[in-house]
Each structure stands twice: as structure tokens, then as C-alpha cells.
Design a protein around this motif. Structure first.
Motif, PDB file in Angstrom:
ATOM      1  N   SER A 180      16.936  14.262  20.912  1.00 40.57           N
ATOM      2  CA  SER A 180      17.933  14.971  20.102  1.00 40.57           C
ATOM      3  C   SER A 180      19.345  14.820  20.655  1.00 40.57           C
ATOM      4  CB  SER A 180      17.560  16.448  19.998  1.00 40.57           C
ATOM      5  OG  SER A 180      17.520  17.026  21.287  1.00 40.57           O
ATOM      6  N   ASN A 188      15.541   9.845  14.461  1.00 41.64           N
ATOM      7  CA  ASN A 188      14.246  10.412  14.095  1.00 41.64           C
ATOM      8  C   ASN A 188      13.246  10.031  15.188  1.00 41.64           C
ATOM      9  OD1 ASN A 188      11.633  10.838  13.069  1.00 41.64           O
ATOM     10  ND2 ASN A 188      12.336  10.545  10.962  1.00 41.64           N
ATOM     11  N   ARG A 205      21.983  12.326  18.943  1.00 42.41           N
ATOM     12  CA  ARG A 205      22.699  12.619  17.700  1.00 42.41           C
ATOM     13  C   ARG A 205      24.192  12.826  17.971  1.00 42.41           C
ATOM     14  NH1 ARG A 205      23.843  16.897  14.006  1.00 42.41           N
ATOM     15  NH2 ARG A 205      23.367  16.213  11.890  1.00 42.41           N
ATOM     16  N   SER A 261      22.304  10.005  13.564  1.00 36.56           N
ATOM     17  CA  SER A 261      21.039  10.745  13.594  1.00 36.56           C
ATOM     18  C   SER A 261      19.971   9.878  14.248  1.00 36.56           C
ATOM     19  CB  SER A 261      20.605  11.148  12.182  1.00 36.56           C
ATOM     20  OG  SER A 261      20.362  10.000  11.397  1.00 36.56           O
TER      21      SER A 261
END
Length: 189
Positions: free
Chosen positions: A131, A157, A134, A155
Motif C-alpha cells: 500500500s 493492486n 500508492r 495505485s
């Protein structure tokens, strides 16, 4: 006119377009344009047919560009490639698939050129793929021209290991981060 076969799409200097029979004075050494764009028209929706015509036009324009590019050295071909990529393709325009996003001011505030022959950051590591990636500024290596480009990871994933990358030019691209990590094509700031 459905009665006329082998129609071609022509772009004019004033920005207008016309559909007409193939020109007879096309130099024979040039790549052959795709003939008969109206053959499939009868069984297609207008939107789909226009997209098909745009794809054929893009293919021919690229063929002509690279036909002349053989006369260029590596730096000239690289410059041609960059110039071509500054503009959307006809297909992208016709289908509204490429949205031009203005480059964020943060790229200018970093005090670094948007492209460089050497990276300024540290190499991406497996531990970075989370994370915290990001909105992270980074540099992405393009082996085609051996340049590092300023990007932002918009972003990430973790399940698909795909990242959406924003270039300083405003273009957006989805990347397979396993491939980027394996090839060591990203450095983080």
C-alpha cells in the motif's frame, strides 16, 4: 457509396477528411494502404466501422513513418517514436479511449527532468510492493531508448500485482509490477 469498391480515407492539410478511390500517383516504394475499408461496412454499426477504419489508418501511418525511419540513426528513430507518442492515435480519438490528463504540478516541483539517462532514486524491492507504493514518485526505465522517465504510481493492486502509472506527460499506463521488479525497471524516491 456502397456501389464503389476499394475506397480509401484521405486526410487533407486543412484538417478535413474524405473517402474516395485509391490515388494512382502513390509512389510504389511506400507501404500499400489498406484497400476496401467499405467491404465490412454493410454488416457493422457505424461506430464499429469508424473504429476499424481508424485502426487501418493508424497502421498505415505507422508503416509510412517507419518506412522513412530507416534513414535515421538510433537517436533519430527514438525522437520520431517520442514525437509519435505525443499524439493520440486516430483509433483513440474516434473511440474516446485516450483521455489526455494534464501533467500534475508535482512533477515540475521535484526539481528533476522528466527523463534522464541515469536514475536518481533507489531500485524497487519486493518489500515495496504494498500500500505504500500508492501515490509514490518513481522513475521508470524504457529499454527502447535507455531512458528513465519520471512517473507516479497512482495505485497498486496487491492481488493482481498491477499498478497504474502516471507519466509526467499526463499519459497513464497499467504495468505488471512482477515484470518491472524482475527487470529492475523502476526506482523509487
Amino acid at each position: 457509396d456502397p456501389e464503389r469498391d476499394n475506397l480509401c480515407l484521405y486526410g487533407h492539410k486543412d484538417g478535413t477528411w474524405s473517402v474516395d478511390l485509391p490515388a494512382e500517383d502513390v509512389p510504389p516504394e511506400l507501404p500499400e494502404p489498406c484497400l476496401g475499408i467499405n467491404f465490412a461496412r454493410d454488416g457493422m454499426q457505424k461506430r464499429d466501422w469508424l473504429a476499424l477504419v481508424a485502426v487501418h489508418c493508424d497502421a498505415w501511418l505507422m508503416a509510412v513513418a517507419f518506412f522513412y525511419a530507416v534513414k535515421l540513426d538510433a537517436a533519430g528513430r527514438s525522437r520520431l517514436h517520442k514525437l509519435l507518442n505525443q499524439h493520440p492515435t486516430l483509433f483513440e480519438v474516434v473511440t474516446n479511449r485516450k483521455k489526455s490528463v494534464p501533467a500534475p504540478a508535482k512533477f515540475n516541483a521535484m526539481g528533476r527532468p522528466t527523463e534522464s539517462a541515469t536514475p536518481s532514486g533507489r531500485p524497487l524491492k519486493e518489500a515495496d510492493l504494498g500500500s505504500g507504493l500508492r501515490n509514490r514518485p518513481a522513475e521508470l526505465f524504457w529499454p527502447d531508448d535507455a531512458m528513465w522517465y519520471l512517473v507516479e504510481v497512482q495505485s497498486f493492486n496487491p492481488k493482481t500485482r498491477q499498478a497504474k502509472i502516471l507519466y509526467a506527460s499526463g499519459e497513464v499506463e497499467d504495468l505488471d509490477m512482477d515484470e518491472i521488479l524482475r527487470d529492475q525497471h523502476m526506482c523509487l524516491f
